[in-house]
Write an enzyme that holds these catalytic residues in place. Structure first.
Site, PDB file in Angstrom:
ATOM      1  N   ASP A 255       0.425  -1.260   0.080  1.00 34.08           N
ATOM      2  CA  ASP A 255      -0.103  -0.024  -0.211  1.00 34.08           C
ATOM      3  C   ASP A 255       1.068   1.112   0.231  1.00 34.08           C
ATOM      4  OD1 ASP A 255      -2.331   1.430   0.114  1.00 34.08           O
ATOM      5  OD2 ASP A 255      -2.778   0.343   2.232  1.00 34.08           O
ATOM      6  N   GLU A 258       3.051   5.262  -3.740  1.00 36.55           N
ATOM      7  CA  GLU A 258       3.428   5.778  -5.152  1.00 36.55           C
ATOM      8  C   GLU A 258       4.705   6.512  -5.329  1.00 36.55           C
ATOM      9  OE1 GLU A 258       0.730   6.272  -2.759  1.00 36.55           O
ATOM     10  OE2 GLU A 258      -0.511   4.801  -3.730  1.00 36.55           O
ATOM     11  N   ASP A 331      -8.491   3.985  -2.648  1.00 33.40           N
ATOM     12  CA  ASP A 331      -9.601   4.298  -1.512  1.00 33.40           C
ATOM     13  C   ASP A 331     -10.672   4.906  -2.163  1.00 33.40           C
ATOM     14  OD1 ASP A 331      -7.372   3.752  -0.255  1.00 33.40           O
ATOM     15  OD2 ASP A 331      -6.465   5.493   0.916  1.00 33.40           O
TER      16      ASP A 331
END
Length: 761
Positions: A255, A258, A331
């Site tokens: 997670d 990025e 999300d």
């Protein structure tokens, strides 16, 4: 396409008067990229579109995929960028996650509650609160003091655990991974720009320091995953000897990769940070960062247990991420609009090579209303390759049993349908693994010549093909706002579609479908054979020894169907050595047969068929016979009924029948060539004629008469009689009726029947 990843791939449909063709375009630049789609100018053809591409840095590197069919483009894409590994079967089952399950008792109770409520489950997830102060690859000593004992409970239920790991590494000298990453060659660096010196190139910079950003643990440093040495260091973290409490049933989700930097510009790394491996600015590789992290995690799982298939989920991705695991869209919100958007997002990801994709069921933020969570489960169970419920820590708990009894029943039903479909899903994933055909497909990908699939929003964005057989139409408004939906069923070589639950036949074209809370519109394409497993178990691994059900969706206008079933051990890499079977099935002229078998299955899993359902028969069957190597071996139990059709006249039949063959005694992949023949008799309209009791106008089968003394004595005379169904009553009375009558009596005596297997009319 998604909130946290980039896959700059475009498909174009080229139309002319005669046919449609497809090409593909790939923009291979991992820096910040902008693409503009420009519609046609006034006076131009409405199909004349232009695209404009620009990236912040790097070079122009593009690939044109010439097609000319969608499957050609997908195959060409994977030829260049690699094929995906075959996922383990359990990863296609139900995943249960939230931020966070707080302790070992919470985790084990989730598993037990699924059993209590008869809901299948394969995976429980732990978000980052399971760690010791958000130091990844560790356990919170207060809430998870005995992870190995917790895993004993999970593994006994034949389930898995996935722990979430982020790339930011807490600045803590007691944390061994942090100490390793203090090596400036392994972590992202920040340039110290000298004063009073003219710097014309990043290579002229002489000094840098390890970059510190802010994320969940506080002050953090960030690995340089472009460095193979860093990926090896990362891979070592998941080894059993390094990850205390980790067992072979523990896998990983990546997670925040990025990467997220709470105090950075645009909440990520500044573009001028340096990756020391190649002394390159972050802006040049930004969109590759998540893929490189996932690759390191995947390689770690493969190294720790080479015989087992890894599972790694990632939030950030780029072209090529499909080679290292699954992706989810990040999300999302508990809203009807985000439910609607999930389907085109997942289809776009699938077209870019990433078929193992999903969205958080029910939405991550906020709490879904009752009808929304039901609709989300109904869509996800049929269409999301990665099927996980997830939720924010500040949202109420939403496990299935926390809803009212009706909602619980509908959620249970949706999940149970998913598990029945697993043999079909696994087969189309095997096809994706071997050839690159996407698991989720826009309707135009499968039905290119049907131009309605190119232009109308309902077939383009609100409907999807799962493999080549299943069409699903999303429902993304509450019943109070929408009591029916329009569904488009594409035209093609097939003659129509079968409704998912009732089996009712629909012709191709537009239909208005009334809605209820029990299901969403879904249809099976006629002319295909689909495998199921009807026995419901606690998890997918419990089904390994369960038999299959084959459903034959006959094309009524042709009397034919075909399909595939892929079987291996579902979890190891033995399939790479040829330990699998791929069975091609065919139904034609009333005969179901195993047309081809690839591979050789050595592992101990079931290949038995417990029942066969044949839908779309033009005549009602009265018997079924199993033969092996052209020798009849058994008279099978068969039941049948008439089923309604939406537009029967369009398939040139007043009735369509469904037959179920119970316990056919078939072993898939058997080297003995088996066939099952259906038998019936009927009166043909317009003239009297004798008809053999076989489906679809089939002729009297020699195999029905093997061992019959009358056949052996009169075979040449019978052959002179030609086909029963093509001769007039008079001809048969003079030449063949006495012969066939005596043959019937002999066959009936041989099979111990009280009456003949076919009758005269």
């Amino acid at each position: 396409m998604a909130l946290y990843g980039s896959a700059p791939v475009m498909y174009a449909i080229h139309s002319n008067d005669k046919r449609q063709q497809v090409s593909g375009f790939v923009w291979l630049n991992p820096s910040d990229t902008f693409m503009k789609l420009e519609r046609a100018d006034a006076g131009e053809s409405p199909s004349n579109l232009r695209t404009w591409w620009t990236s912040e840095s790097g070079i122009i590197d593009v690939v044109c995929l010439v097609g000319p069919t969608p499957s050609d483009v997908s195959r060409q894409f994977h030829h260049l960028f690699g094929l995906a590994p075959l996922p383990p079967l359990w990863s296609l089952g139900k995943h249960q996650c939230r931020w966070n399950y707080w302790d070992e008792e919470d985790v084990t109770q989730i598993s037990k509650q699924y059993d209590t409520h008869d809901i299948p489950l394969d995976v429980v997830w732990l978000d980052i609160e399971h760690t010791d102060g958000k130091k990844y690859f560790t356990w919170n000593p207060s809430s998870f003091p005995s992870p190995s004992k917790m895993m004993d409970v999970i593994s006994k239920a034949k389930r898995k655990l996935v722990t979430i790991v982020d790339p930011h590494i807490k600045k803590d000298h007691s944390y061994s991974l942090y100490r390793e990453l203090c090596n400036p060659n392994l972590s992202i660096q920040k340039v110290v720009w000298p004063r009073n010196k003219d710097i014309r190139d990043i290579g002229d910079v002489e000094e840098s320091v390890t970059f510190e950003g802010w994320c969940w643990p506080g002050a953090c440093i960030y690995p340089d995953f472009t460095n193979p040495q860093m990926r090896e260091t990362w891979a070592n973290q998941v080894r059993f000897e390094n990850y205390n409490g980790c067992t072979p049933d523990v896998f990983t989700g990546n997670d925040m990769n990025e990467p997220s930097v709470f105090n950075g510009p645009e909440v990520t790394c500044p573009g001028d940070l340096i990756h020391p491996f190649q002394n390159i600015e972050h802006r040049n590789v930004h969109n590759l960062y998540g893929m490189y992290m996932q690759r390191g995690t995947y390689e770690g799982h493969l190294a720790r247990d080479p015989s087992s298939r890894p599972f790694v989920l990632t939030r950030s991705f780029f072209i090529g991420s499909h080679r290292f695991g699954a992706i989810w869209t990040g999300d999302n919100d508990a809203s009807w609009d985000h439910l609607r958007m999930s389907l085109p997002m997942l289809m776009a990801l699938a077209l870019s090579g990433n078929s193992f994709v999903g969205a958080d069921v029910g939405g991550f933020f906020r709490h879904p209303e009752r009808e929304l969570i039901v609709r989300w489960y109904q869509l996800a169970s049929l269409t999301y390759p990665f099927f996980r419920q997830h939720a924010h820590e500040h949202s109420p708990r939403r496990e299935p049993w926390l809803w009212d009894e009706e909602a619980l029943g509908l959620i249970r039903q949706a999940i149970q349908v998913r598990y029945k479909l697993l043999p079909y899903l696994y087969t189309i994933f095997a096809d994706f693994h071997r050839g690159g055909s996407p698991v989720l497909r826009p309707l135009w990908w499968e039905f290119l010549q049907d131009q309605v699939c190119h232009h109308d929003a309902i077939p383009v964005e609100e409907s999807v093909m799962v493999g080549d057989a299943l069409l699903v139409r999303s429902v993304h408004k509450p019943l109070a706002q929408q009591r029916s939906v329009k569904v488009y069923l594409p035209t093609g070589a097939h003659s129509g579609w079968y409704e998912f639950t009732s089996g009712r036949f629909f012709a191709a074209g537009w239909h208005s479908v009334e809605l209820n809370i029990n299901s969403i519109p879904a249809f099976w394409r006629s002319g295909l054979i689909v495998p199921f497993k009807e026995t419901l178990r606690r998890s997918s691994e419990w089904t390994f020894q369960d038999p299959f059900t084959l459903v034959v969706f006959v094309d009524p206008s042709k009397g034919m169907a075909k399909g595939d079933l892929y079987i291996d051990d579902y979890k190891t890499n033995q399939y790479k050595t040829g330990d699998f079977i791929d069975v091609q099935l065919e139904f034609s002229a009333g005969i179901l047969s195993q047309a081809r078998v690839l591979g050789s299955l050595r592992t101990n899993v079931s290949t038995r068929v417990e029942s066969i359902k044949i839908v779309g028969l033009r005549e009602q069957p009265s018997s079924a016979v199993l033969s092996e190597d052209d020798v009849d071996t058994a008279q099978l139990e068969v039941s049948s009924k008439r089923v309604p059709t939406e537009t029967a006249q369009q398939v040139h039949a007043a009735s369509v029948y469904e037959a179920v063959i119970h316990n056919p005694g078939i072993i898939l992949g058997s080297h003995r060539g088996w066939k099952i023949r259906l038998g019936t008799y009927s009166k043909s309209p317009g003239r009297k004629r004798t008809r053999l009791a076989t489906m679809c106008g089939a002729t009297l089968s020699r195999h029905m008469l093997v061992g019959c003394p009358v056949w052996r004595a009169n075979r040449q005379s019978f052959r002179n009689g030609m086909h029963v169904s093509t001769h007039t009553q008079d001809m048969w009375q003079s030449k063949a009726a006495p012969l066939v009558t005596s043959m019937l009596a002999a066959v009936a005596a041989r099979l111990g029947q009280a009456r003949p297997m076919l009758a005269w009319r």
